[in-house]
Design an enzyme around this catalytic site. Structure first.
Site, PDB file in Angstrom:
ATOM      1  N   GLU A 126     -13.128 -10.968 -14.117  1.00  0.00           N
ATOM      2  CA  GLU A 126     -12.681 -10.478 -15.408  1.00  0.00           C
ATOM      3  C   GLU A 126     -11.397 -11.189 -15.833  1.00  0.00           C
ATOM      4  OE1 GLU A 126     -14.372  -6.034 -15.659  1.00  0.00           O
ATOM      5  OE2 GLU A 126     -12.626  -6.241 -14.383  1.00  0.00           O
ATOM      6  N   CYS A 146     -10.493  -9.629  -3.787  1.00  0.00           N
ATOM      7  CA  CYS A 146      -9.230  -9.974  -3.127  1.00  0.00           C
ATOM      8  C   CYS A 146      -9.327  -9.515  -1.683  1.00  0.00           C
ATOM      9  CB  CYS A 146      -8.065  -9.276  -3.826  1.00  0.00           C
ATOM     10  SG  CYS A 146      -6.457  -9.752  -3.146  1.00  0.00           S
ATOM     11  N   GLY A 204      -7.441 -11.102  -7.569  1.00  0.00           N
ATOM     12  CA  GLY A 204      -7.175 -12.062  -6.512  1.00  0.00           C
ATOM     13  C   GLY A 204      -5.703 -12.335  -6.267  1.00  0.00           C
ATOM     14  N   GLU A 205      -5.456 -12.978  -5.136  1.00  0.00           N
ATOM     15  CA  GLU A 205      -4.095 -13.356  -4.761  1.00  0.00           C
ATOM     16  C   GLU A 205      -3.961 -14.872  -4.994  1.00  0.00           C
ATOM     17  OE1 GLU A 205      -0.986 -12.245  -3.783  1.00  0.00           O
ATOM     18  OE2 GLU A 205      -0.740 -14.413  -3.873  1.00  0.00           O
ATOM     19  N   SER A 236       1.914 -14.122 -10.178  1.00  0.00           N
ATOM     20  CA  SER A 236       2.290 -12.915  -9.435  1.00  0.00           C
ATOM     21  C   SER A 236       1.688 -12.968  -8.037  1.00  0.00           C
ATOM     22  CB  SER A 236       1.765 -11.683 -10.178  1.00  0.00           C
ATOM     23  OG  SER A 236       1.953 -10.519  -9.402  1.00  0.00           O
ATOM     24  N   SER A 258       5.065  -8.721  -6.282  1.00  0.00           N
ATOM     25  CA  SER A 258       4.598  -7.332  -6.263  1.00  0.00           C
ATOM     26  C   SER A 258       5.301  -6.620  -5.121  1.00  0.00           C
ATOM     27  CB  SER A 258       3.087  -7.305  -6.029  1.00  0.00           C
ATOM     28  OG  SER A 258       2.432  -7.849  -7.141  1.00  0.00           O
ATOM     29  N   LEU A 259       6.452  -6.061  -5.414  1.00  0.00           N
ATOM     30  CA  LEU A 259       7.265  -5.466  -4.343  1.00  0.00           C
ATOM     31  C   LEU A 259       6.780  -4.041  -4.016  1.00  0.00           C
ATOM     32  CD1 LEU A 259       9.682  -6.093  -2.526  1.00  0.00           C
ATOM     33  CD2 LEU A 259      11.147  -5.009  -4.232  1.00  0.00           C
ATOM     34  N   HIS A 260       6.855  -3.163  -4.962  1.00  0.00           N
ATOM     35  CA  HIS A 260       6.272  -1.813  -4.893  1.00  0.00           C
ATOM     36  C   HIS A 260       6.888  -0.846  -3.883  1.00  0.00           C
ATOM     37  CE1 HIS A 260       3.479  -3.547  -7.596  1.00  0.00           C
ATOM     38  NE2 HIS A 260       2.700  -4.117  -6.705  1.00  0.00           N
ATOM     39  N   ASN A 335      -1.975   2.750 -12.829  1.00  0.00           N
ATOM     40  CA  ASN A 335      -3.207   2.917 -13.602  1.00  0.00           C
ATOM     41  C   ASN A 335      -4.302   3.429 -12.686  1.00  0.00           C
ATOM     42  OD1 ASN A 335      -2.418   1.876 -16.243  1.00  0.00           O
ATOM     43  ND2 ASN A 335      -2.135  -0.057 -15.163  1.00  0.00           N
TER      44      ASN A 335
HETATM   45  N1  SAH Z   1      -2.648 -10.308  -6.390  1.00  0.00           N
HETATM   46  C1  SAH Z   1      -1.502 -10.534  -7.169  1.00  0.00           C
HETATM   47  C2  SAH Z   1      -1.764 -10.568  -8.654  1.00  0.00           C
HETATM   48  C3  SAH Z   1      -2.711  -9.533  -9.240  1.00  0.00           C
HETATM   49  S1  SAH Z   1      -2.248  -7.865  -9.422  1.00  0.00           S
HETATM   50  C4  SAH Z   1      -0.438  -9.516  -6.856  1.00  0.00           C
HETATM   51  O1  SAH Z   1      -0.741  -8.543  -6.187  1.00  0.00           O
HETATM   52  O2  SAH Z   1       0.695  -9.724  -7.263  1.00  0.00           O
HETATM   53  C5  SAH Z   1      -1.099  -7.753 -10.793  1.00  0.00           C
HETATM   54  C6  SAH Z   1      -0.106  -6.585 -10.621  1.00  0.00           C
HETATM   55  O3  SAH Z   1      -0.741  -5.300 -10.832  1.00  0.00           O
HETATM   56  C7  SAH Z   1       0.472  -6.531  -9.217  1.00  0.00           C
HETATM   57  O4  SAH Z   1       1.847  -6.262  -9.245  1.00  0.00           O
HETATM   58  C8  SAH Z   1      -0.281  -5.369  -8.624  1.00  0.00           C
HETATM   59  O5  SAH Z   1       0.370  -4.849  -7.517  1.00  0.00           O
HETATM   60  C9  SAH Z   1      -0.349  -4.424  -9.788  1.00  0.00           C
HETATM   61  N2  SAH Z   1      -1.354  -3.361  -9.622  1.00  0.00           N
HETATM   62  C10 SAH Z   1      -2.436  -3.345  -8.812  1.00  0.00           C
HETATM   63  N3  SAH Z   1      -3.107  -2.180  -8.946  1.00  0.00           N
HETATM   64  C11 SAH Z   1      -2.437  -1.442  -9.859  1.00  0.00           C
HETATM   65  C12 SAH Z   1      -2.669  -0.158 -10.448  1.00  0.00           C
HETATM   66  N4  SAH Z   1      -3.724   0.561 -10.129  1.00  0.00           N
HETATM   67  N5  SAH Z   1      -1.781   0.287 -11.362  1.00  0.00           N
HETATM   68  C13 SAH Z   1      -0.743  -0.496 -11.737  1.00  0.00           C
HETATM   69  N6  SAH Z   1      -0.485  -1.722 -11.229  1.00  0.00           N
HETATM   70  C14 SAH Z   1      -1.324  -2.198 -10.300  1.00  0.00           C
HETATM   71 FE1  SF4 Z   2      -5.057  -8.225  -4.173  1.00  0.00          FE
HETATM   72 FE2  SF4 Z   2      -2.934  -8.107  -5.829  1.00  0.00          FE
HETATM   73 FE3  SF4 Z   2      -4.774  -6.126  -5.794  1.00  0.00          FE
HETATM   74 FE4  SF4 Z   2      -3.122  -6.458  -3.714  1.00  0.00          FE
HETATM   75  S1  SF4 Z   2      -2.542  -5.900  -5.833  1.00  0.00           S
HETATM   76  S2  SF4 Z   2      -5.355  -6.082  -3.602  1.00  0.00           S
HETATM   77  S3  SF4 Z   2      -2.937  -8.674  -3.638  1.00  0.00           S
HETATM   78  S4  SF4 Z   2      -5.142  -8.236  -6.408  1.00  0.00           S
END
Ligand code: SAH
Ligand code: SF4
Length: 403
Positions: A126, A146, A204-205, A236, A258-260, A335
């Site tokens: 997508e 991923c 994907g990463e 990212s 993507s620290l979180h 989300n």
């Molecule tokens: N794989 C890479 C890029 C894709 S994800 C990465 O993880 O950085 C893009 C962003 O959306 C990342 O920061 C990811 O952690 C965040 N993300 C993933 N699932 C989410 C969700 N359900 N709600 C909000 N952000 C989310």
């Molecule tokens: Fe893969 Fe990024 Fe989703 Fe983590 S947040 S599963 S690295 S796409």
């Protein structure tokens, strides 16, 4: 400027085309090839070396600047060369098999691609277009699925995984320009583009598909072609430390992390890759990121999960950890997706968190969720209905960790 209202006669939504109708491409596409690779293909067709450079310039212009969809359109290329090219190649993009339009103007395309090993089968990814008042951002995928299985991400539950090719990555931007009628021509002067920014934040990463992502982004940022500058491209990553430096040196785009979570214990759970590359190593890679400066800050993405990572203590530690890094913080309201185990933080808490971070001197915008109604928002992308069992997820995770 790009606005929702500014969508030129963009194509109407598309009902999903059934998978059974998939026909794999008969010939390879030239999309995704660098100038050197195009020259090599022309050489194979018998174009003499002294002509190759000029022919490559022409092809580059037609493919990446004008968005030509067939060799017939390439009127400045000699007829013989066009015929020879058409016999062996196409300029096809990934096939668009569905288009959904959110009530906020966000568009999501489902693209069908040949499977890597069994060409009769298809994979799907997508790609999402998010129009805003001052820009239009395209969220691009780098892999089918991923391997990393972050606990809060829909993409991580997807079974199929393969790397996209450079052509399939560039192809997503080309598809968006096709569907939005956004190529440079008389009606679309250069300053009036809809797709102005790219974020590698789809499925994907990207740093686990380094070469293809690099090759694709070098094509996308080439100013004689698609021409989206590196400052308007953000990659990212969930933290593939060894490839962060390479990304700075070899691609030179903006970086988002993507620290979180601010403690390893929690980050191990939310972003399992943290067990391989813990927070301290990740932040060191950010300090060393070539090209980072106050004018080119690194974005730290932080998903707001209710009761999990959203306390003011977390905010305090976050500010402490980022000390000395040219950073901005992007708070992402979680989300939800079908079956997800988390809840989004309360709005009040998000505001408090944001305020704390802001008062400490960091820009801390809250990312407005876009396209939630069509599952197009961050972390909601997923193209296969098949879900992984807990055991399969664990196996995949282990595989990714041993790379
Ligand atoms: N794989 C890479 C890029 C894709 S994800 C990465 O993880 O950085 C893009 C962003 O959306 C990342 O920061 C990811 O952690 C965040 N993300 C993933 N699932 C989410 C969700 N359900 N709600 C909000 N952000 C989310
Ligand atoms: Fe893969 Fe990024 Fe989703 Fe983590 S947040 S599963 S690295 S796409």
């Amino acid at each position: 400027m790009a606005t929702t209202a500014g969508l030129r006669d963009a194509a109407a939504p598309l009902e999903k085309i059934p998978l059974e109708t998939y026909v794999p491409p008969a010939k390879p596409s030239l999309i995704g090839l660098s100038r050197a690779e195009l020259a090599a293909r022309l050489g194979e067709l018998g174009v003499p070396e002294r002509q190759q450079k000029m022919r490559v310039q022409q092809l580059w212009h037609w493919i990446y600047f004008r968005g030509a969809q067939s060799f017939d359109e390439m009127s400045s290329v000699s007829k013989d060369t066009r015929t020879a090219l058409a016999a062996r190649f196409t300029v096809d993009r990934p096939e668009v098999v569905a288009e959904q339009i959110s009530n906020d103007g966000t568009r999501k395309w489902l693209l069908r691609l040949p499977s890597g090993d069994d060409l009769q089968k298809a994979h799907e990814v997508e790609c999402v277009y998010i129009p805003e008042t001052d820009r239009g951002t395209l969220c691009v995928s780098s892999q089918v699925g991923c391997t990393l299985n972050c606990a809060f991400c829909h993409t991580g539950t997807q079974r199929l995984v393969r790397n996209l090719t450079a052509g399939e990555i560039v192809g997503q931007i080309m598809v968006a320009r096709d569907r939005l009628n956004d190529w440079a021509d008389r009606e679309t002067p250069l300053g009036n583009r809809l797709v102005t920014n790219i974020v590698m934040m789809g499925m994907g990463e990207p740093l686990y598909n380094f070469d293809a992502v690099r090759d694709a982004l070098l094509i996308v940022s080439d100013n004689e072609g698609i021409g989206i500058s590196r400052r308007r491209i953000t990659l990212s990553t969930s933290g593939v430390v060894p490839n962060i430096k390479r990304a700075g040196e070899e691609i030179g785009v903006m970086l988002a992390i993507s620290l979180h979570a601010v403690r390893d214990e929690l980050r191990n759970e939310l972003v399992p890759l943290n067990r391989k590359y813990p927070i301290a190593e990740l932040l060191q890679a950010c300090r060393d990121y070539p090209g980072a400066s106050n004018a080119r800050r690194i974005t730290f993405e932080y998903v707001m999960l209710k009761g999990v990572n959203d306390s003011l203590d977390d905010a305090r530690l976050l500010v402490k950890l980022l000390k000395g890094i040219p950073a901005k913080i992007n708070l992402i309201p979680f989300n939800p997706w079908p079956g997800s185990a988390y809840e989004c933080s309360d709005w009040e808490q998000i505001e408090k968190f944001s305020e704390y971070v802001f008062n400490a001197g960091y820009s801390s915008p809250v990312r407005t969720p876009r396209g939630r109604d069509i599952l197009a928002a961050c972390g909601q992308l997923k193209s296969e209905t098949e879900k992984l069992s807990a055991r399969e997820r664990q196996a995949l995770r282990a595989m990714a960790m041993t790379d």
